[in-house]
Motif scaffolding. Structure first.
Motif, PDB file in Angstrom:
ATOM      1  N   ALA A 243       0.812  -1.213   0.000  1.00 43.25           N
ATOM      2  CA  ALA A 243       0.000   0.000   0.000  1.00 43.25           C
ATOM      3  C   ALA A 243       0.849   1.269   0.000  1.00 43.25           C
ATOM      4  CB  ALA A 243      -0.932  -0.009   1.212  1.00 43.25           C
ATOM      5  N   SER A 244       1.886   1.307   0.813  1.00 45.64           N
ATOM      6  CA  SER A 244       2.697   2.511   0.902  1.00 45.64           C
ATOM      7  C   SER A 244       3.463   2.769  -0.394  1.00 45.64           C
ATOM      8  CB  SER A 244       3.668   2.429   2.070  1.00 45.64           C
ATOM      9  OG  SER A 244       4.659   1.462   1.839  1.00 45.64           O
ATOM     10  N   SER A 245       3.768   1.704  -1.141  1.00 43.84           N
ATOM     11  CA  SER A 245       4.439   1.878  -2.430  1.00 43.84           C
ATOM     12  C   SER A 245       3.556   2.682  -3.384  1.00 43.84           C
ATOM     13  CB  SER A 245       4.765   0.517  -3.051  1.00 43.84           C
ATOM     14  OG  SER A 245       5.561  -0.260  -2.207  1.00 43.84           O
ATOM     15  N   PHE A 246       2.253   2.384  -3.373  1.00 43.52           N
ATOM     16  CA  PHE A 246       1.321   3.114  -4.227  1.00 43.52           C
ATOM     17  C   PHE A 246       1.184   4.563  -3.767  1.00 43.52           C
ATOM     18  CE2 PHE A 246       0.244  -1.217  -5.245  1.00 43.52           C
ATOM     19  CZ  PHE A 246      -0.142  -1.178  -6.581  1.00 43.52           C
ATOM     20  N   GLU A 247       1.167   4.780  -2.453  1.00 45.01           N
ATOM     21  CA  GLU A 247       1.060   6.134  -1.920  1.00 45.01           C
ATOM     22  C   GLU A 247       2.284   6.955  -2.303  1.00 45.01           C
ATOM     23  OE1 GLU A 247       0.628   5.520   2.224  1.00 45.01           O
ATOM     24  OE2 GLU A 247      -1.382   4.623   2.059  1.00 45.01           O
ATOM     25  N   THR A 248       3.460   6.366  -2.136  1.00 46.42           N
ATOM     26  CA  THR A 248       4.705   7.064  -2.455  1.00 46.42           C
ATOM     27  C   THR A 248       4.799   7.352  -3.949  1.00 46.42           C
ATOM     28  OG1 THR A 248       5.829   5.999  -0.605  1.00 46.42           O
ATOM     29  CG2 THR A 248       7.225   6.932  -2.328  1.00 46.42           C
TER      30      THR A 248
ATOM     31  N   GLU B 193       2.348   7.808  -6.034  1.00 48.31           N
ATOM     32  CA  GLU B 193       1.408   8.875  -6.392  1.00 48.31           C
ATOM     33  C   GLU B 193       1.958  10.249  -6.037  1.00 48.31           C
ATOM     34  OE1 GLU B 193      -3.280  10.123  -5.594  1.00 48.31           O
ATOM     35  OE2 GLU B 193      -2.431   8.313  -4.689  1.00 48.31           O
ATOM     36  N   LYS B 194       2.646  10.332  -4.912  1.00 50.60           N
ATOM     37  CA  LYS B 194       3.177  11.617  -4.455  1.00 50.60           C
ATOM     38  C   LYS B 194       4.400  12.069  -5.252  1.00 50.60           C
ATOM     39  CE  LYS B 194       1.715  10.985   0.354  1.00 50.60           C
ATOM     40  NZ  LYS B 194       2.190  10.761   1.759  1.00 50.60           N
TER      41      LYS B 194
ATOM     42  N   LYS C 170      -0.007  -0.002   6.566  1.00 51.42           N
ATOM     43  CA  LYS C 170      -0.390   1.407   6.630  1.00 51.42           C
ATOM     44  C   LYS C 170      -1.892   1.548   6.873  1.00 51.42           C
ATOM     45  CE  LYS C 170       3.414   3.747   6.059  1.00 51.42           C
ATOM     46  NZ  LYS C 170       3.925   4.649   7.071  1.00 51.42           N
TER      47      LYS C 170
ATOM     48  N   THR D 299      -4.257  -0.415   6.231  1.00 54.44           N
ATOM     49  CA  THR D 299      -5.167  -0.988   5.243  1.00 54.44           C
ATOM     50  C   THR D 299      -5.284  -2.500   5.381  1.00 54.44           C
ATOM     51  OG1 THR D 299      -3.373  -1.173   3.639  1.00 54.44           O
ATOM     52  CG2 THR D 299      -4.704   0.821   3.556  1.00 54.44           C
TER      53      THR D 299
ATOM     54  N   LEU E 185      -6.257  -3.031  -3.338  1.00 56.46           N
ATOM     55  CA  LEU E 185      -5.422  -2.330  -4.318  1.00 56.46           C
ATOM     56  C   LEU E 185      -5.456  -3.018  -5.677  1.00 56.46           C
ATOM     57  CD1 LEU E 185      -2.349  -1.562  -2.055  1.00 56.46           C
ATOM     58  CD2 LEU E 185      -3.971   0.099  -2.951  1.00 56.46           C
TER      59      LEU E 185
END
Length: 364
Positions: A251-256, A258-259, A312, A314, A328
């Protein structure tokens, strides 16, 4: 490699995709009984350890677990000290330090290293009463290791680099063999990174021995060198040094992504995965403290808390025979069918063949 070093992006640490295997579907009466037993267990642990000088020394893959260990300290009075190291590095150091382990507890890292460590007599046997909550596939029958969840493999892509090159982003593992990606792919040495070994082993299991090694030979032609650290693919792809990194993904890989203008990708032709291990080092100075931690970790409410740290917020505690998809787009049938029985026994042979295949290619 073209000189395209860009500003290094802050990566906040890699978060493992964790699947917890606890008895989440207990009846109300069973939960009440478990709660009473847990309370009694905690009181017993606290009474036996609070007055001691024990310090639990832990080798772990990430500092994000600090709150979890803080909770353990609050309940037991046992302080915790940390050392961060990849699973391959842990195994190498353990072999060099037989009889005088660097720590008490090994928390996280690919299961292949744990199985190999057991075979080499480097782990302490411990069968917690609560380990029965884990499916048999996720715990050693002899009590030398257990799993706290799963890590899955995927791709991290620098969209800006791909745009500059005028090539499309990969969507499958097979895409990595395309000639347009030459010198644009990075992965860590699987002898160092347990996740990379899991990806290599998973795709060998999926494709078969002959086709699998032919595949990796084709991918190797597009990789100029292999990272010496587990974090190298993420950091160097984020920095713009490479277009594609082979990484553990969650999950955090997708968040990072995107940012920071990146793309995190689950390849559509199957997801390799690996259980994350937990074990006590043989000869540990504070083995009792390590056993107390395993008892603590296996409580359902603590497994749920661990799930949140790994995912994270999720990930959720799941039924023992299910895998949580983290909402995801990853489904349980996306996971490659892998032979866990050979995960440790095949490790040396696979790494020897890998070293032969990549001979002359420097690791940096």
């Amino acid at each position: 490699m073209k000189a395209r070093i860009k500003k290094v992006l802050s990566f906040l640490g890699l978060v493992l995709f964790t699947v917890l295997v606890a008895g989440a579907c207990q009846s109300t009466s069973e939960s009440d009984q478990s709660s009473e037993a847990d309370q009694a267990s905690t009181e017993s642990i606290s009474q036996s350890t609070n007055d001691s000088d024990q310090v639990l020394r832990v080798v772990t893959t990430s500092e994000r677990y600090t709150p979890f260990f803080d909770k353990f300290t609050e309940e037991t009075g046992i302080p915790v000290e940390f050392l961060s190291m990849s699973s391959g590095e842990v195994l190498s150091r353990m072999e060099a330090e037989q009889g005088e382990p660097m720590a008490d507890l090994w928390f996280g890292g690919g299961l292949d290293a744990f199985i190999s460590a057991k075979d080499k007599g480097l782990l302490e046997q411990y069968q917690s009463e609560a380990v029965e909550t884990l499916p048999e596939a996720y715990r050693d029958p002899d009590g030398y290791w257990l799993s706290k969840g799963l890590t899955v493999g995927g791709l991290l892509v620098n969209d800006q680099v791909l745009e500059e090159l005028g090539i499309e982003k990969p969507t499958t593992w097979e895409d990595l063999t395309k000639p347009e990606y030459k010198d644009e792919i990075i992965m860590s040495d699987p002898a160092v990174s347990g996740t990379m070994y899991a990806i290599v082993k998973g795709l060998l299991d999926q494709k078969g021995e002959s086709d699998g090694w032919a595949y990796w030979q084709a991918v190797d032609a597009n990789i100029p060198f292999y990272g010496k650290r587990g974090k190298d693919p993420e950091e160097k792809t984020a920095a713009g040094e490479f277009a594609i990194g082979i990484v553990p993904i969650d999950a955090s890989s997708f968040e990072t992504a995107e940012k920071n203008g990146l793309s995190a990708i689950y390849p559509t032709d199957g997801i390799p995965w690996v259980p994350e291990g937990v074990a006590i080092f043989k000869g540990a100075a504070n083995a009792d403290a390590a056993k107390s931690f395993i008892d603590f970790m296996l409580k359902p409410e603590n497994l749920s808390e661990l799930s949140k740290l790994d995912g994270k917020d999720t990930a959720q505690t799941v039924n023992p025979n299910e895998v949580e998809a983290l909402d995801l787009g990853l489904e349980t049938n996306d996971l490659i069918e892998q032979d866990l029985s050979t995960f440790g026994s095949a490790r040396d042979q696979i790494l020897e063949k890998w070293a032969e295949m990549t001979k002359g290619k420097e690791s940096k």
